[in-house]
Design a protein around this motif. Structure first.
Motif, PDB file in Angstrom:
ATOM      1  N   ALA B  90       0.825  -1.220   0.000  1.00  0.00           N
ATOM      2  CA  ALA B  90       0.000   0.000   0.000  1.00  0.00           C
ATOM      3  C   ALA B  90       0.855   1.264   0.000  1.00  0.00           C
ATOM      4  N   SER B  91       2.101   1.151   0.505  1.00  0.00           N
ATOM      5  CA  SER B  91       2.969   2.339   0.540  1.00  0.00           C
ATOM      6  C   SER B  91       3.272   2.841  -0.876  1.00  0.00           C
ATOM      7  N   ARG B  92       3.014   1.992  -1.870  1.00  0.00           N
ATOM      8  CA  ARG B  92       3.284   2.383  -3.267  1.00  0.00           C
ATOM      9  C   ARG B  92       2.012   2.758  -4.023  1.00  0.00           C
ATOM     10  N   ASP B  93       0.896   2.768  -3.319  1.00  0.00           N
ATOM     11  CA  ASP B  93      -0.376   3.106  -3.971  1.00  0.00           C
ATOM     12  C   ASP B  93      -0.291   4.470  -4.650  1.00  0.00           C
ATOM     13  N   GLY B  94      -0.948   4.563  -5.774  1.00  0.00           N
ATOM     14  CA  GLY B  94      -1.032   5.851  -6.477  1.00  0.00           C
ATOM     15  C   GLY B  94       0.308   6.284  -7.048  1.00  0.00           C
ATOM     16  N   GLY B  95       1.186   5.313  -7.340  1.00  0.00           N
ATOM     17  CA  GLY B  95       2.456   5.635  -7.994  1.00  0.00           C
ATOM     18  C   GLY B  95       3.505   6.226  -7.080  1.00  0.00           C
ATOM     19  N   LYS B  96       3.256   6.178  -5.743  1.00  0.00           N
ATOM     20  CA  LYS B  96       4.261   6.711  -4.814  1.00  0.00           C
ATOM     21  C   LYS B  96       5.487   5.792  -4.760  1.00  0.00           C
ATOM     22  N   ARG B  97       6.618   6.360  -4.331  1.00  0.00           N
ATOM     23  CA  ARG B  97       7.844   5.566  -4.221  1.00  0.00           C
ATOM     24  C   ARG B  97       7.652   4.407  -3.239  1.00  0.00           C
ATOM     25  N   GLY B  98       7.173   4.699  -2.043  1.00  0.00           N
ATOM     26  CA  GLY B  98       6.955   3.671  -1.028  1.00  0.00           C
ATOM     27  C   GLY B  98       8.230   2.932  -0.665  1.00  0.00           C
ATOM     28  N   VAL B  99       8.096   1.712  -0.176  1.00  0.00           N
ATOM     29  CA  VAL B  99       9.284   0.890   0.096  1.00  0.00           C
ATOM     30  C   VAL B  99       9.582   0.040  -1.127  1.00  0.00           C
ATOM     31  N   ASP B 100      10.861  -0.312  -1.251  1.00  0.00           N
ATOM     32  CA  ASP B 100      11.285  -1.141  -2.381  1.00  0.00           C
ATOM     33  C   ASP B 100      11.320  -2.627  -2.017  1.00  0.00           C
ATOM     34  N   GLU B 101      11.512  -2.880  -0.735  1.00  0.00           N
ATOM     35  CA  GLU B 101      11.700  -4.263  -0.291  1.00  0.00           C
ATOM     36  C   GLU B 101      10.766  -4.585   0.865  1.00  0.00           C
ATOM     37  N   ALA B 102      10.219  -5.801   0.827  1.00  0.00           N
ATOM     38  CA  ALA B 102       9.505  -6.329   1.984  1.00  0.00           C
ATOM     39  C   ALA B 102      10.485  -7.243   2.722  1.00  0.00           C
ATOM     40  N   GLY B 103      10.879  -6.804   3.909  1.00  0.00           N
ATOM     41  CA  GLY B 103      11.784  -7.606   4.733  1.00  0.00           C
ATOM     42  C   GLY B 103      10.959  -8.501   5.638  1.00  0.00           C
ATOM     43  N   CYS B 104      10.770  -9.731   5.219  1.00  0.00           N
ATOM     44  CA  CYS B 104       9.954 -10.663   6.005  1.00  0.00           C
ATOM     45  C   CYS B 104      10.825 -11.274   7.103  1.00  0.00           C
TER      46      CYS B 104
END
Lengths: 307, 307
Positions: B90-104
């Motif tokens: 969701a951090s990338r919704d609407g074309g935002k940069r957001g996070v690049d990696e999901a650190g599980c």
């Protein structure tokens, strides 16, 4: 690789010598006795320096006289010059136990050597040859440390060849042991492996190698492990990580005995020291010093793999 | 051996999450930007946990939204469960940069896993398989950390085979990277070499290995060096050595970025980070935290071999 390594406990000497508040002779003796109870077999107990220069060591003779005459335990007195060796010898006058070892020392840097001991490397080599000869002639175990072997606070880089040349020349006096000291805590494991490898290659096999690391920049334990892997037989450490460095006033000093023993225990390398007892000594001595000691294991505790 | 290694800067997440005083979003952003200026290319910037559980991470979305959209820099959001991955997406919704990696992340211990994430290892494996699949499907870099891989505060010894089995099963979901974390700081170099060697042997070559060490018992830098020697390509570290461990309240946390970069610089291993800039960030952030940070190099300074 060896399944054991010997530790020289330097807390009562290198650990305390830069402490501004004088620790009483009886507290030093209590510390040393507790360290022996925790398994320490070789201990630096005093430094034969001028009391005006290092007031913390002014009671050297009193500490020595107060130590128990135990078999199987070796007491080291640090000797910066011939006068120091003569005091080490005198500690045994009249059949007293005194110190067992004269720990001689010189610096692998002209500038630092002149500031620390008032001598260049050439002068240090000449003085140490006499010191080692004198100590041996009087029945003391004679050993020698090359300080600033991994870097100098004044000159910076110390060439490996300088250290090798010094070690080779010191070896001619037949010391039982040669130590390389990272006095200002700038060494890294690759340098440790390289330097001890080079020095070992030029020394006769009967001369033991010892390593002395400061944890000033957090590489001390990594360096100790690298030294063990390089075949070094003896490591110096200080209870609690005591031992400030006058050239990095905000940083802590020697690698901590508890931290080293934690590393060794968890690596199945026997040191003969008891971690739980060391942690208890740490907490007791922290009360005397009025502050927690720098050791990390002293704060975090050990780890029981079978919790 | 490789002449370079990558560092993941975790100061703004793992470093801060146990700090009782909330650091403002703007201070976190200033910290992250200064770290990028010092050369950090991968940074943990937030954790997608419930704000009631980790109040320090309550501003995760605000921190992410405030980060500059820089090329060549990767932002990691820590995901403890599927809800976390959904927040990363969701951090990338609407074309935002957001996070690049999901650190599980999952824990190599049933007891610790239940306390930390409410799941056993079997449940963690099932959850992480879905998390990794979901993250990849949405175009995030999916990577996973195995916590407590070197020991558990509740169960003690963690068998190497347990970690190997977990890594092997996680690999089936095709993560870009698998990290082994010494969450409570009990690992030693021999264990690091052994465990990474075993895990490497069962993983396909395209999965990178990362190591995450805490310096709780002063073995962190030694372990980092052992990981480098074992061929590990990525190391986590935290500016200033921030990051307390709730299971060792008096001890410090992650290995410090400055201390690690000092080690690497002096060992001729490139990290891309600038030590002098890191020390300046340390001093600046120490003012914000109102105390000196644990890092040793932050206190002692670097070492110019040509002084």
């Amino acid at each position: 690789m060896s399944t054991s390594i010997q530790i020289v406990e330097v807390g009562a000497r290198d650990g305390l010598q830069n402490e501004p508040d004088i620790v009483s002779t009886s507290d030093k003796l209590a510390l040393l006795n507790r360290l022996i109870d925790a398994g320490a077999k070789r201990l630096e107990i005093a430094s034969f320096v001028h009391p005006g220069r290092v007031p913390q060591m002014a009671d050297a003779e009193a500490v020595i006289a107060g130590m128990p005459d135990l078999p199987g335990v070796s007491y080291i007195g640090l000797c910066l010059n011939k006068r120091g060796v003569l005091r080490a010898i005198a500690s045994r006058d009249g059949g007293k136990r005194g110190v067992d070892e004269a720990g001689c020392v010189m610096v692998a840097s002209d500038t630092f050597g002149q500031k620390n001991q008032g001598q260049t490397m050439v002068e240090g080599l000449r003085e140490n040859a006499e010191m080692l000869r004198l100590a041996k002639a009087e029945g003391l175990v004679a050993q020698v440390t090359i300080s600033a072997a991994f870097g100098c606070p004044f000159e910076g880089h110390v060439p490996a060849q300088t250290v090798v040349d010094i070690a080779k020349q010191l070896a001619e006096s037949g010391p039982a042991e040669i130590a390389l000291a990272d006095t200002i805590g700038v060494g890294v494991p690759a340098q440790v492996s390289d330097l001890f490898g080079r020095v070992r290659a030029v020394l006769p096999p009967e001369i033991r190698l010892r390593a002395h690391f400061h944890n000033t920049r957090n590489t001390g334990i990594a360096n100790a492990w690298a030294a063990y892997q390089a075949g070094v037989e003896v490591l110096d450490s200080s209870l609690g990580g005591l031992g400030g460095c006058p050239f990095a006033p905000k940083a802590t000093g020697n690698i901590a005995t508890e931290d080293l023993v934690f590393l060794l225990d968890r690596s199945n390398v026997a040191s003969g020291l008891d971690l739980e007892k060391l942690i208890a000594v740490n907490h007791w001595f922290g009360e005397i010093m009025g502050r927690p000691l720098p050791s990390m294991v002293g704060k975090a505790g050990g780890f029981k793999a079978a919790a």
